[in-house]
Design an enzyme around this catalytic site. Structure first.
Site, short mmCIF file in Angstrom:
data_model
loop_
_atom_site.label_atom_id
_atom_site.label_comp_id
_atom_site.label_asym_id
_atom_site.label_seq_id
_atom_site.Cartn_x
_atom_site.Cartn_y
_atom_site.Cartn_z
CG ASP A 80 -2.21 -0.81 0.93
OD1 ASP A 80 -2.30 -1.43 -0.05
OD2 ASP A 80 -2.86 -1.07 2.04
N GLY A 81 2.01 1.12 0.64
CA GLY A 81 2.96 2.37 0.56
C GLY A 81 3.35 2.71 -0.71
NE ARG A 85 7.44 4.85 -4.16
CZ ARG A 85 8.10 4.47 -5.48
NH1 ARG A 85 8.45 5.24 -6.47
NH2 ARG A 85 8.22 3.17 -5.83
CG ASN A 154 -4.96 5.43 2.92
OD1 ASN A 154 -5.96 5.03 2.14
ND2 ASN A 154 -4.04 4.79 2.91
CD GLU A 155 -3.97 7.61 7.02
OE1 GLU A 155 -2.63 7.69 6.77
OE2 GLU A 155 -4.56 6.55 6.79
NE ARG A 165 3.25 19.46 27.55
CZ ARG A 165 3.84 20.60 27.51
NH1 ARG A 165 5.02 20.77 27.34
NH2 ARG A 165 3.39 21.53 28.38
CG ASP A 184 -1.44 9.18 22.40
OD1 ASP A 184 -1.09 10.08 23.40
OD2 ASP A 184 -1.58 8.17 22.67
CG PHE A 199 -9.20 -1.19 10.70
CD1 PHE A 199 -10.62 -1.57 10.71
CD2 PHE A 199 -8.30 -2.02 11.15
CE1 PHE A 199 -11.01 -3.02 11.06
CE2 PHE A 199 -8.70 -3.30 11.47
CZ PHE A 199 -9.83 -3.78 11.56
CB SER A 200 -4.61 1.26 13.58
OG SER A 200 -4.31 0.33 12.54
#
Length: 320
Positions: A80-81, A85, A154-155, A165, A184, A199-200
């Site tokens: 997918d990477g 690209r 994707n995002e 922090r 986070d 999803f993760s």
């Protein structure tokens, strides 16, 4: 230009993850097969050298936004990477992407590495379709001034810059504040990206045919910190609270990054330019989910199977 009475040259841009031996070999197989079927092959100049295919019969181009111009599709060999690209190189010229998976899940890919012959046959005989995928345009502001703009398939994720922090943010939908989160990070995703970082992070899986934007907090310390699904016409915004003193970082598709000082504002809206993905099969998205995530479906009895059992049990009385 094509001479009168001659057929236009068919050409395919081949993009590969040349850092992997398997990808290089599969790429060479595809290049040989395409050439054998009178389809011109175009390669990026660095990849042509790494594949040992910088020959006169191969078109070699620089890795720019025009790399896919005049190509009927881009054949992408990797995970997918690599497809993400390739999207950077083909989105502006509208060249559809056909992914051949050599990664792990390979959710954006349509074929597997052992499907060379079937994939080539589909390309040669044009037995494929291209579907449009919604993208997002992302703008970063500091003190009301535009700092940078980018996009994602994707995002776009706003994340804390320091591991130790949390980042403090206020999120906004359609110009109205919704909630403040110590977290986070925040993921703003497309339906295509719903099976990726979204999803993760615990966000919903959204079928590609649904036009929507998603917002999902990551490990938020807040009473109201639920995944959101909004209209594609909505504008999502994330403001990094300046008095909290924590900096952040913006990641788009895990590839493009922008530092976010306290006070930065990130706006996400439907992208002006979609990405096109090639499909060789008309299988429902449900089947893709089951196959890619290896979901357990044993024991399922579909409508056709139930009708078959009913017909047998009734002695065929329900048959037309």
């Amino acid at each position: 230009m094509t001479s009168p009475g001659t057929a236009p040259t068919r050409r395919v841009l081949v993009i590969a993850h040349t850092g992997r031996d398997a990808a290089r070999e599969v790429a060479r197989q595809f290049c040989r097969a395409l050439a054998a079927n009178d389809i011109a092959v175009r390669l990026l100049e660095d990849e042509a050298a790494e594949l040992g295919l910088a020959t006169p019969d191969i078109e070699v181009v620089k890795p720019t936004a025009e790399a896919g111009a005049d190509c009927e599709l881009a054949l992408v060999i990797g995970g997918d990477g690599t497809i993400l690209r390739a999207a950077e190189l083909t989105r502006e010229c509208g060249t559809p992407l056909l992914g051949v998976n050599l990664g792990h899940v390979g959710f954006l890919a349509e074929a597997e590495s052992d499907d060379v012959d079937i994939t080539i046959e589909s390309i040669v005989h044009r037995r494929y379709t291209a579907e449009e995928r919604l993208t997002i345009d992302v703008a970063v502001y500091q003190d009301k001034e535009l700092v940078t703009s980018t996009w994602a398939l994707n995002e776009a994720s706003v994340e804390k810059a320091a591991r130790e922090r949390m980042i403090e943010v206020v999120v906004e939908v359609d110009g109205r504040p919704l909630s403040r989160w110590g977290c986070d990070g925040v993921v703003c995703a497309t339906p295509t990206g719903s099976t990726a970082y979204n999803f993760s992070a615990g966000g919903p899986v959204v079928w590609p045919g649904v036009e929507a934007l998603l917002m999902v907090p990551i490990s938020a310390h807040a009473l109201f910190a639920r995944p959101l699904v909004v209209a594609p016409s909505s504008v999502l915004a994330v403001e990094v609270i300046s008095r909290a003193g924590a900096s952040g970082v913006l990641w788009c598709d895990g590839r493009r990054t922008v530092d976010l000082p306290p006070g930065a504002r990130i706006e996400v809206r439907r992208g002006r330019t979609p990405v096109h993905l090639v499909r060789l099969h008309e299988a429902p998205f449900t089947d893709r989910l089951v196959a890619k995530f290896d979901l357990p479906v044993s024991g399922w009895r579909g409508a056709a199977e139930r009708r078959r059992r009913n017909d047998v049990g009734d002695g065929g009385a329900h048959r037309a």
